[in-house]
Design a protein around this motif. Sequence first.
Motif, PDB file in Angstrom:
ATOM      1  N   ASN A 134     -23.893  22.673 -31.007  1.00 46.21           N
ATOM      2  CA  ASN A 134     -22.657  22.647 -30.221  1.00 46.21           C
ATOM      3  C   ASN A 134     -21.648  21.652 -30.786  1.00 46.21           C
ATOM      4  O   ASN A 134     -20.448  21.906 -30.788  1.00 46.21           O
ATOM      5  CB  ASN A 134     -22.963  22.327 -28.760  1.00 46.21           C
ATOM      6  N   GLY A 147     -17.960  22.582 -32.141  1.00 48.83           N
ATOM      7  CA  GLY A 147     -16.794  21.863 -31.638  1.00 48.83           C
ATOM      8  C   GLY A 147     -15.968  21.260 -32.762  1.00 48.83           C
ATOM      9  O   GLY A 147     -14.737  21.320 -32.736  1.00 48.83           O
ATOM     10  N   GLU A 157     -14.038  24.068 -34.459  1.00 47.36           N
ATOM     11  CA  GLU A 157     -12.873  24.463 -33.678  1.00 47.36           C
ATOM     12  C   GLU A 157     -11.770  23.418 -33.770  1.00 47.36           C
ATOM     13  O   GLU A 157     -10.586  23.750 -33.844  1.00 47.36           O
ATOM     14  CB  GLU A 157     -13.278  24.687 -32.221  1.00 47.36           C
TER      15      GLU A 157
END
Length: 75
Positions: A37, A41, A44
Amino acid sequence: MMTPVLAQFGSPSHWLIFLIILLVVFGARRLPEIARNLGKGLGEFKKARREFEEELKKAQEETKPTDDSNKKETH
């Protein structure tokens, strides 16, 4: 003078202590999920930063005066 916190994490012993704390807090099963994750992140975030920089460049190019506009202003 104080050094940044991340600068103090340079030695292998600091990384080992940090890893042990992570294992105790989150457990071995959740660490891969957390890392995955975190990677998503960061990906992104990089994509958003790149898009922002492109938009900023476009805006700067749109606001640049052209040679014709400079000639009109001087007459």
